[in-house]
Design a protein around this motif. Structure first.
Motif, PDB file in Angstrom:
ATOM      1  N   ARG A  18       0.836  -1.193   0.000  1.00 38.18           N
ATOM      2  CA  ARG A  18       0.000   0.000   0.000  1.00 38.18           C
ATOM      3  C   ARG A  18       0.874   1.248   0.000  1.00 38.18           C
ATOM      4  NH1 ARG A  18      -5.383  -0.548   1.369  1.00 38.18           N
ATOM      5  NH2 ARG A  18      -6.022  -2.678   1.805  1.00 38.18           N
ATOM      6  N   PRO A  19       0.292   2.377  -0.492  1.00 33.16           N
ATOM      7  CA  PRO A  19       1.067   3.606  -0.465  1.00 33.16           C
ATOM      8  C   PRO A  19       1.290   4.076   0.960  1.00 33.16           C
ATOM      9  CG  PRO A  19      -1.192   4.044  -1.109  1.00 33.16           C
ATOM     10  CD  PRO A  19      -1.031   2.545  -1.058  1.00 33.16           C
ATOM     11  N   PRO A  20       2.211   5.037   1.155  1.00 29.03           N
ATOM     12  CA  PRO A  20       2.492   5.501   2.510  1.00 29.03           C
ATOM     13  C   PRO A  20       1.237   6.004   3.202  1.00 29.03           C
ATOM     14  CG  PRO A  20       4.105   6.366   0.950  1.00 29.03           C
ATOM     15  CD  PRO A  20       3.019   5.711   0.140  1.00 29.03           C
ATOM     16  N   SER A  21       1.163   5.809   4.508  1.00 21.05           N
ATOM     17  CA  SER A  21       0.009   6.264   5.264  1.00 21.05           C
ATOM     18  C   SER A  21       0.038   7.773   5.403  1.00 21.05           C
ATOM     19  CB  SER A  21       0.010   5.612   6.645  1.00 21.05           C
ATOM     20  OG  SER A  21       1.202   5.938   7.328  1.00 21.05           O
ATOM     21  N   ALA A  22      -1.077   8.332   5.806  1.00 23.40           N
ATOM     22  CA  ALA A  22      -1.172   9.777   5.972  1.00 23.40           C
ATOM     23  C   ALA A  22      -0.160  10.270   6.996  1.00 23.40           C
ATOM     24  CB  ALA A  22      -2.591  10.145   6.424  1.00 23.40           C
ATOM     25  N   PRO A  23       0.388  11.468   6.801  1.00 23.17           N
ATOM     26  CA  PRO A  23       1.402  11.969   7.727  1.00 23.17           C
ATOM     27  C   PRO A  23       0.843  12.181   9.116  1.00 23.17           C
ATOM     28  CG  PRO A  23       0.682  13.687   6.185  1.00 23.17           C
ATOM     29  CD  PRO A  23       0.080  12.401   5.706  1.00 23.17           C
ATOM     30  N   GLU A 195       6.530   3.582  -6.285  1.00 22.35           N
ATOM     31  CA  GLU A 195       5.306   3.596  -5.481  1.00 22.35           C
ATOM     32  C   GLU A 195       4.085   3.314  -6.349  1.00 22.35           C
ATOM     33  OE1 GLU A 195       2.648   6.843  -3.024  1.00 22.35           O
ATOM     34  OE2 GLU A 195       4.826   7.138  -3.099  1.00 22.35           O
ATOM     35  N   ALA A 196       4.055   3.902  -7.550  1.00 22.77           N
ATOM     36  CA  ALA A 196       2.921   3.697  -8.455  1.00 22.77           C
ATOM     37  C   ALA A 196       2.807   2.247  -8.902  1.00 22.77           C
ATOM     38  CB  ALA A 196       3.058   4.603  -9.674  1.00 22.77           C
ATOM     39  N   ARG A 197       3.905   1.498  -8.782  1.00 23.81           N
ATOM     40  CA  ARG A 197       3.906   0.087  -9.168  1.00 23.81           C
ATOM     41  C   ARG A 197       3.673  -0.837  -7.977  1.00 23.81           C
ATOM     42  NH1 ARG A 197       5.802   3.117 -12.818  1.00 23.81           N
ATOM     43  NH2 ARG A 197       6.034   2.472 -15.010  1.00 23.81           N
ATOM     44  N   ARG A 198       3.130  -0.271  -6.911  1.00 19.40           N
ATOM     45  CA  ARG A 198       2.684  -1.060  -5.759  1.00 19.40           C
ATOM     46  C   ARG A 198       1.209  -0.754  -5.492  1.00 19.40           C
ATOM     47  NH1 ARG A 198       7.690   0.952  -3.796  1.00 19.40           N
ATOM     48  NH2 ARG A 198       6.605   2.441  -2.447  1.00 19.40           N
ATOM     49  N   PRO A 199       0.336  -1.060  -6.451  1.00 19.21           N
ATOM     50  CA  PRO A 199      -1.071  -0.679  -6.283  1.00 19.21           C
ATOM     51  C   PRO A 199      -1.754  -1.470  -5.176  1.00 19.21           C
ATOM     52  CG  PRO A 199      -0.824  -2.107  -8.192  1.00 19.21           C
ATOM     53  CD  PRO A 199       0.564  -1.779  -7.716  1.00 19.21           C
ATOM     54  N   VAL A 200      -2.733  -0.867  -4.542  1.00 20.39           N
ATOM     55  CA  VAL A 200      -3.513  -1.555  -3.512  1.00 20.39           C
ATOM     56  C   VAL A 200      -4.371  -2.630  -4.164  1.00 20.39           C
ATOM     57  CG1 VAL A 200      -3.549   0.425  -1.949  1.00 20.39           C
ATOM     58  CG2 VAL A 200      -5.373   0.151  -3.653  1.00 20.39           C
ATOM     59  N   PRO A 201      -4.725  -3.676  -3.421  1.00 18.80           N
ATOM     60  CA  PRO A 201      -5.499  -4.782  -4.013  1.00 18.80           C
ATOM     61  C   PRO A 201      -6.825  -4.347  -4.624  1.00 18.80           C
ATOM     62  CG  PRO A 201      -4.584  -5.435  -1.887  1.00 18.80           C
ATOM     63  CD  PRO A 201      -4.323  -3.974  -2.032  1.00 18.80           C
ATOM     64  N   GLU A 202      -7.421  -3.276  -4.082  1.00 23.05           N
ATOM     65  CA  GLU A 202      -8.755  -2.868  -4.546  1.00 23.05           C
ATOM     66  C   GLU A 202      -8.782  -2.452  -6.015  1.00 23.05           C
ATOM     67  OE1 GLU A 202      -8.731  -2.538  -0.135  1.00 23.05           O
ATOM     68  OE2 GLU A 202      -7.337  -2.045  -1.740  1.00 23.05           O
ATOM     69  N   VAL A 203      -7.633  -2.105  -6.607  1.00 23.94           N
ATOM     70  CA  VAL A 203      -7.641  -1.653  -8.001  1.00 23.94           C
ATOM     71  C   VAL A 203      -7.187  -2.739  -8.975  1.00 23.94           C
ATOM     72  CG1 VAL A 203      -7.250   0.734  -7.318  1.00 23.94           C
ATOM     73  CG2 VAL A 203      -5.289  -0.700  -7.931  1.00 23.94           C
ATOM     74  N   LEU A 204      -7.059  -3.961  -8.494  1.00 23.55           N
ATOM     75  CA  LEU A 204      -6.558  -5.020  -9.364  1.00 23.55           C
ATOM     76  C   LEU A 204      -7.651  -5.630 -10.240  1.00 23.55           C
ATOM     77  CD1 LEU A 204      -4.071  -6.877  -6.991  1.00 23.55           C
ATOM     78  CD2 LEU A 204      -3.645  -4.999  -8.585  1.00 23.55           C
ATOM     79  N   SER A 205      -8.901  -5.500  -9.840  1.00 23.65           N
ATOM     80  CA  SER A 205      -9.976  -6.130 -10.615  1.00 23.65           C
ATOM     81  C   SER A 205     -11.237  -5.274 -10.581  1.00 23.65           C
ATOM     82  CB  SER A 205     -10.274  -7.527 -10.074  1.00 23.65           C
ATOM     83  OG  SER A 205     -10.634  -7.471  -8.707  1.00 23.65           O
ATOM     84  N   GLY A 222       5.904  -6.154 -17.437  1.00 23.70           N
ATOM     85  CA  GLY A 222       5.165  -7.117 -16.627  1.00 23.70           C
ATOM     86  C   GLY A 222       4.803  -6.658 -15.239  1.00 23.70           C
ATOM     87  N   GLU A 223       5.129  -5.432 -14.859  1.00 25.77           N
ATOM     88  CA  GLU A 223       4.739  -4.911 -13.551  1.00 25.77           C
ATOM     89  C   GLU A 223       3.302  -4.384 -13.612  1.00 25.77           C
ATOM     90  OE1 GLU A 223       8.486  -3.074 -11.336  1.00 25.77           O
ATOM     91  OE2 GLU A 223       8.078  -2.034 -13.199  1.00 25.77           O
ATOM     92  N   LEU A 224       2.701  -4.237 -12.446  1.00 26.76           N
ATOM     93  CA  LEU A 224       1.405  -3.580 -12.339  1.00 26.76           C
ATOM     94  C   LEU A 224       1.617  -2.187 -11.767  1.00 26.76           C
ATOM     95  CD1 LEU A 224      -0.830  -6.453 -10.927  1.00 26.76           C
ATOM     96  CD2 LEU A 224      -0.953  -5.428 -13.205  1.00 26.76           C
ATOM     97  N   ARG A 225       0.857  -1.234 -12.241  1.00 28.60           N
ATOM     98  CA  ARG A 225       0.892   0.115 -11.676  1.00 28.60           C
ATOM     99  C   ARG A 225      -0.504   0.704 -11.733  1.00 28.60           C
ATOM    100  NH1 ARG A 225      -0.295   3.387 -15.592  1.00 28.60           N
ATOM    101  NH2 ARG A 225       0.706   3.299 -17.628  1.00 28.60           N
ATOM    102  N   TYR A 226      -0.683   1.753 -10.941  1.00 24.92           N
ATOM    103  CA  TYR A 226      -1.954   2.457 -10.973  1.00 24.92           C
ATOM    104  C   TYR A 226      -2.232   2.984 -12.375  1.00 24.92           C
ATOM    105  CZ  TYR A 226      -2.236   2.577  -5.863  1.00 24.92           C
ATOM    106  OH  TYR A 226      -2.338   2.213  -4.553  1.00 24.92           O
ATOM    107  N   ALA A 227      -3.498   2.903 -12.774  1.00 25.43           N
ATOM    108  CA  ALA A 227      -3.922   3.601 -13.979  1.00 25.43           C
ATOM    109  C   ALA A 227      -3.785   5.099 -13.721  1.00 25.43           C
ATOM    110  CB  ALA A 227      -5.364   3.249 -14.303  1.00 25.43           C
ATOM    111  N   LEU A 228      -3.549   5.856 -14.781  1.00 21.86           N
ATOM    112  CA  LEU A 228      -3.310   7.289 -14.631  1.00 21.86           C
ATOM    113  C   LEU A 228      -4.458   8.100 -15.221  1.00 21.86           C
ATOM    114  CD1 LEU A 228       0.469   7.305 -15.619  1.00 21.86           C
ATOM    115  CD2 LEU A 228      -0.568   6.945 -13.367  1.00 21.86           C
ATOM    116  N   PRO A 229      -4.998   9.049 -14.435  1.00 20.35           N
ATOM    117  CA  PRO A 229      -4.646   9.317 -13.038  1.00 20.35           C
ATOM    118  C   PRO A 229      -5.460   8.449 -12.087  1.00 20.35           C
ATOM    119  CG  PRO A 229      -6.228  10.935 -13.769  1.00 20.35           C
ATOM    120  CD  PRO A 229      -5.977  10.035 -14.958  1.00 20.35           C
ATOM    121  N   THR A 230      -4.910   8.233 -10.915  1.00 17.63           N
ATOM    122  CA  THR A 230      -5.604   7.585  -9.810  1.00 17.63           C
ATOM    123  C   THR A 230      -5.346   8.411  -8.556  1.00 17.63           C
ATOM    124  OG1 THR A 230      -5.521   5.312 -10.666  1.00 17.63           O
ATOM    125  CG2 THR A 230      -5.597   5.571  -8.282  1.00 17.63           C
TER     126      THR A 230
END
Length: 231
Positions: A18-23, A195-205, A222-230
């Protein structure tokens, strides 16, 4: 919303990070904002260009309530294979931009000189502009996007990136050139790309009644990344 289709067919895969948590506020500090919004984007992405008015309104509505951060995901990477027929690819991509424009109603250039060779120069320039404040950063990013979607000449070299942002109010162009070429800014963009290539599971399907529902994309390597923009 998603970005340009990749040049290789999608395949199944997954990512769990997952991306970094809120500061978090330090003791005694004002605890707000409690939420971080990360915008995964690319200066040369047509879907990001079409989303700009909506995102601008959202940033204004959330001003002072969230920490908004842009992560440059690198849509066109340096190691992408060059097209076997550049003219044919440019013609295909121009039609693709027209289809996206019909969906987003964003303006587009009538003539496209070529498909961008790389997103790195524009992403480094956009990241470097953040060191001069949010207003300068917004102006620089807008100009970089206009290079391809208004002028039809993508800012895919350092010289073109600097040339197209000349005259942005408040911009120190000499400092921008130094910062964009610095190892520190390059490392930040590398971190954004990773970071963009570590998408959360919710956007995989993701499935939705939309041509671009936000499902994670597979890159040519072959990597996965967030669709742009997300967000």
């Amino acid at each position: 919303m998603t970005d340009t289709p990749e040049r290789t067919p999608p395949a199944a895969g997954g990512a769990t990070s997952r991306p970094p948590s809120a500061p978090q506020a330090a003791p005694g500090e004002d605890p707000s904002p409690l939420l971080e919004v990360v915008e995964y984007t690319d200066p040369l992405c047509p879907w990001a260009w079409g989303s700009e008015p909506v995102f601008r309104g959202l940033r204004a509505a959330l001003a002072g309530r969230v920490h908004w951060r842009r992560a440059y995901a690198i849509l066109f990477d340096d190691d992408d294979d060059p097209p076997p027929d550049p003219a044919a690819e440019t013609a295909w991509y121009a039609r693709h931009l027209a289809d996206i424009g019909a969906h987003t109603l964003a303006p587009r250039a009538h003539t496209l000189s070529r498909v961008a060779a790389t997103s790195w120069p524009s992403s480094l320039t956009a990241k470097a502009a953040e060191l001069q404040g949010p207003e300068v950063a917004d102006g620089v990013l807008r100009r970089l996007r206009e290079s391809v979607f208004v002028l039809g000449e993508p800012a895919d070299t350092p010289a073109l990136a600097l040339r197209c942002v000349q005259g942005v109010p408040g911009l120190d162009i000499d400092r921008l050139a130094r910062d964009a070429a610095s190892s520190g800014v390059r490392q930040q963009v590398r971190a954004d790309r990773a970071e963009a290539r570590r998408p959360v599971p919710e956007v995989l399907s993701v499935r939705a009644e939309s041509p671009h529902p936000g499902t994670a994309k597979e890159t040519p390597d072959g990597e996965l990344r967030y669709a742009l923009p997300t967000l």
